[in-house]
Design a protein around this motif. Structure first.
Motif, PDB file in Angstrom:
ATOM      1  N   GLN A 262       0.827  -1.196   0.000  1.00 15.34           N
ATOM      2  CA  GLN A 262       0.000   0.000   0.000  1.00 15.34           C
ATOM      3  C   GLN A 262       0.863   1.249   0.000  1.00 15.34           C
ATOM      4  O   GLN A 262       1.883   1.309   0.693  1.00 15.34           O
ATOM      5  CB  GLN A 262      -0.911   0.012   1.237  1.00 15.34           C
ATOM      6  CG  GLN A 262      -1.829  -1.182   1.334  1.00 15.34           C
ATOM      7  CD  GLN A 262      -2.572  -1.226   2.648  1.00 15.34           C
ATOM      8  OE1 GLN A 262      -2.499  -0.293   3.443  1.00 15.34           O
ATOM      9  NE2 GLN A 262      -3.283  -2.312   2.901  1.00 15.34           N
TER      10      GLN A 262
ATOM     11  N   ILE B 165       1.400   4.470   1.494  1.00 16.28           N
ATOM     12  CA  ILE B 165       0.951   5.006   2.778  1.00 16.28           C
ATOM     13  C   ILE B 165       1.607   6.349   3.028  1.00 16.28           C
ATOM     14  O   ILE B 165       2.832   6.494   2.904  1.00 16.28           O
ATOM     15  CB  ILE B 165       1.277   4.041   3.926  1.00 16.28           C
ATOM     16  CG1 ILE B 165       0.552   2.702   3.685  1.00 16.28           C
ATOM     17  CG2 ILE B 165       0.867   4.619   5.279  1.00 16.28           C
ATOM     18  CD1 ILE B 165       0.919   1.623   4.673  1.00 16.28           C
TER      19      ILE B 165
ATOM     20  N   ASN C 144       2.601  -3.809   5.813  1.00 15.05           N
ATOM     21  CA  ASN C 144       1.591  -2.761   5.669  1.00 15.05           C
ATOM     22  C   ASN C 144       1.181  -2.206   7.028  1.00 15.05           C
ATOM     23  O   ASN C 144       0.983  -0.996   7.189  1.00 15.05           O
ATOM     24  CB  ASN C 144       0.364  -3.299   4.931  1.00 15.05           C
ATOM     25  CG  ASN C 144       0.616  -3.504   3.451  1.00 15.05           C
ATOM     26  OD1 ASN C 144       1.517  -2.901   2.869  1.00 15.05           O
ATOM     27  ND2 ASN C 144      -0.168  -4.369   2.828  1.00 15.05           N
ATOM     28  N   LEU C 145       1.054  -3.085   8.014  1.00  5.35           N
ATOM     29  CA  LEU C 145       0.698  -2.662   9.362  1.00  5.35           C
ATOM     30  C   LEU C 145       1.796  -1.794   9.959  1.00  5.35           C
ATOM     31  O   LEU C 145       1.530  -0.759  10.580  1.00  5.35           O
ATOM     32  CB  LEU C 145       0.443  -3.879  10.241  1.00  5.35           C
ATOM     33  CG  LEU C 145       0.064  -3.606  11.701  1.00  5.35           C
ATOM     34  CD1 LEU C 145      -1.200  -2.769  11.783  1.00  5.35           C
ATOM     35  CD2 LEU C 145      -0.121  -4.914  12.457  1.00  5.35           C
TER      36      LEU C 145
ATOM     37  N   TYR D 173       1.684   1.584   8.350  1.00  5.44           N
ATOM     38  CA  TYR D 173       0.539   2.335   8.855  1.00  5.44           C
ATOM     39  C   TYR D 173       0.865   2.951  10.215  1.00  5.44           C
ATOM     40  O   TYR D 173       0.534   4.104  10.491  1.00  5.44           O
ATOM     41  CB  TYR D 173      -0.683   1.429   8.971  1.00  5.44           C
ATOM     42  CG  TYR D 173      -1.825   2.066   9.733  1.00  5.44           C
ATOM     43  CD1 TYR D 173      -2.620   3.046   9.142  1.00  5.44           C
ATOM     44  CD2 TYR D 173      -2.089   1.713  11.049  1.00  5.44           C
ATOM     45  CE1 TYR D 173      -3.651   3.645   9.839  1.00  5.44           C
ATOM     46  CE2 TYR D 173      -3.118   2.309  11.761  1.00  5.44           C
ATOM     47  CZ  TYR D 173      -3.900   3.273  11.142  1.00  5.44           C
ATOM     48  OH  TYR D 173      -4.907   3.877  11.846  1.00  5.44           O
ATOM     49  N   GLN D 174       1.527   2.168  11.061  1.00  4.78           N
ATOM     50  CA  GLN D 174       1.892   2.684  12.379  1.00  4.78           C
ATOM     51  C   GLN D 174       2.910   3.823  12.261  1.00  4.78           C
ATOM     52  O   GLN D 174       2.880   4.774  13.033  1.00  4.78           O
ATOM     53  CB  GLN D 174       2.459   1.556  13.238  1.00  4.78           C
ATOM     54  CG  GLN D 174       1.402   0.568  13.710  1.00  4.78           C
ATOM     55  CD  GLN D 174       0.349   1.258  14.547  1.00  4.78           C
ATOM     56  OE1 GLN D 174      -0.749   1.526  14.082  1.00  4.78           O
ATOM     57  NE2 GLN D 174       0.663   1.560  15.783  1.00  4.78           N
TER      58      GLN D 174
ATOM     59  N   LYS E 253       3.059   5.981   9.826  1.00 11.47           N
ATOM     60  CA  LYS E 253       2.282   7.158   9.436  1.00 11.47           C
ATOM     61  C   LYS E 253       1.534   7.716  10.636  1.00 11.47           C
ATOM     62  O   LYS E 253       1.475   8.936  10.847  1.00 11.47           O
ATOM     63  CB  LYS E 253       1.301   6.781   8.324  1.00 11.47           C
ATOM     64  CG  LYS E 253       0.404   7.927   7.858  1.00 11.47           C
ATOM     65  CD  LYS E 253      -0.507   7.473   6.747  1.00 11.47           C
ATOM     66  CE  LYS E 253      -1.397   8.626   6.262  1.00 11.47           C
ATOM     67  NZ  LYS E 253      -2.339   9.079   7.302  1.00 11.47           N
ATOM     68  N   ARG E 254       0.966   6.829  11.428  1.00  8.88           N
ATOM     69  CA  ARG E 254       0.190   7.255  12.601  1.00  8.88           C
ATOM     70  C   ARG E 254       1.057   8.009  13.606  1.00  8.88           C
ATOM     71  O   ARG E 254       0.630   8.979  14.221  1.00  8.88           O
ATOM     72  CB  ARG E 254      -0.416   6.020  13.263  1.00  8.88           C
ATOM     73  CG  ARG E 254      -1.210   6.277  14.525  1.00  8.88           C
ATOM     74  CD  ARG E 254      -1.915   5.007  14.970  1.00  8.88           C
ATOM     75  NE  ARG E 254      -2.595   5.198  16.238  1.00  8.88           N
ATOM     76  CZ  ARG E 254      -2.072   4.893  17.417  1.00  8.88           C
ATOM     77  NH1 ARG E 254      -0.861   4.380  17.492  1.00  8.88           N
ATOM     78  NH2 ARG E 254      -2.750   5.083  18.525  1.00  8.88           N
TER      79      ARG E 254
ATOM     80  N   SER F  81       2.258   3.074  20.426  1.00 10.12           N
ATOM     81  CA  SER F  81       2.418   2.213  19.260  1.00 10.12           C
ATOM     82  C   SER F  81       3.632   1.314  19.357  1.00 10.12           C
ATOM     83  O   SER F  81       3.904   0.552  18.435  1.00 10.12           O
ATOM     84  CB  SER F  81       2.515   3.084  18.000  1.00 10.12           C
ATOM     85  OG  SER F  81       1.322   3.787  17.798  1.00 10.12           O
TER      86      SER F  81
END
Length: 313
Positions: free
Chosen positions: A20, A22, A47-48, A51-52, A54-55, A202
């Motif tokens: 993805q 991201i 991907n996870l 995502y983290q 980015k978060r 996180s």
């Protein structure tokens, strides 16, 4: 043609499509990071992880963080560069200064404390040759706040030196000054800047496809259950959940002994790094996650002990 076919098999087209884009990272950058820092991760794990990132507002390409796979889970480790990047974004940032104290400089090093024992200033004279690193300190400055000064003796990092000698040791067996400075710097940054809510939440081991939380490092929570919380208000007996939690906490205490952790200070330090509790008391899932980490550490310790025992006298 055969070589080309082999290359296509190693990177299946379906896997590429599962990656993805991201945040600000496009697919070319994502592909590069997947084949380097995420090489051992599955596509869902990677991907996870992204995502983290980015978060949290972190950039893995700048070595802000890195993932460690454990079967179906990933452990996200935030590096000094990640903490420092978040500190620089904080209001009132005025700098973080890290330095080691070497064996030829101890006579000229002084640390002044206030009435509560908190370090308020240091005096350090650097000499050459400096010798081996025997200590380190960090000064985190912030506008409108008192400087946070963290001072550590080399003995306080020996457990990490033993656990990860490839990262912590120089060729001569001494502590790597850069690693020492980063370690003490992270502690000062955590104490000075309000980044725990962004970063610490996180730093947990994630089970892909599962909503069960694992662990985060936010400080020690009491692993001894309060008696009144183990009783059912109707029967006065331990309910099943409380009984399981009680048994898990007993196992935590047993594991401390297996790891050679006995003093309250050592327990606080270990739990502060590896035990995540979101509420006022630990849940069954949170204690199980902590136990998994302890079990891995026990296995590593046993392997290291066996390797030492096998050495010729």
């Amino acid at each position: 043609m055969a070589n080309k076919s082999t290359q296509i098999q190693e990177v299946p087209e379906v896997n590429i499509h599962q990656l993805q884009a991201i945040g600000e990272f496009g697919l070319p950058e994502i592909m590069t990071m997947k084949e380097t820092l995420g090489k051992k991760l599955t596509i869902p794990q990677f991907n996870l992880f992204m995502y983290q990132m980015k978060r949290m507002g972190l950039d893995p390409s700048l070595k802000h963080a890195f993932p460690i796979p454990y079967g179906e889970t990933i452990d996200i480790r935030i590096a000094y560069e990640g903490y420092h990047a978040k500190a620089q974004e904080s209001e009132g940032y005025e700098g973080v200064y890290n330095q080691v104290i070497c064996e030829n400089e101890t006579d000229d090093f002084e640390a002044e404390t206030d009435d509560e024992g908190i370090i308020v200033s240091v005096k350090h004279k650097i000499k050459f040759p400096r010798g081996k690193a025997v200590g380190a300190y960090s000064i985190a400055k912030r506008e409108g706040k008192k400087n946070v000064i963290i001072l550590m003796d080399a003995s306080e990092v020996q457990k990490w030196v033993k656990k990860n000698p490839n990262f912590w040791k120089l060729d001569d067996g001494s502590i790597d000054p850069d690693m020492f400075k980063k370690h003490v710097g992270i502690r000062a940054i955590k104490a000075q800047y309000d980044i725990a809510a962004v970063v610490e939440e996180s730093m947990e081991s994630m089970n892909v496809g599962s909503s069960i939380p694992a662990y985060e490092s936010t400080g020690r929570k009491d692993v001894t259950p309060a008696p009144e919380k183990l009783k059912s208000p109707d029967t006065g007996q331990e309910d099943e959940s409380a009984a399981r939690i009680k048994a898990l906490k007993a196992q935590v205490k047993t594991n401390y002994k297996k790891l050679g952790i006995s003093s309250p200070e050592a327990i606080d330090e270990h739990a502060g790094e590896f035990f995540k509790v979101r509420g006022n008391s630990p849940t069954e899932a949170e204690i199980k996650a902590y136990l998994k980490i302890m079990e891995m550490q026990i296995q590593e310790k046993q392997a290291a002990d066996q390797a030492t025992d096998s050495l010729p006298e």
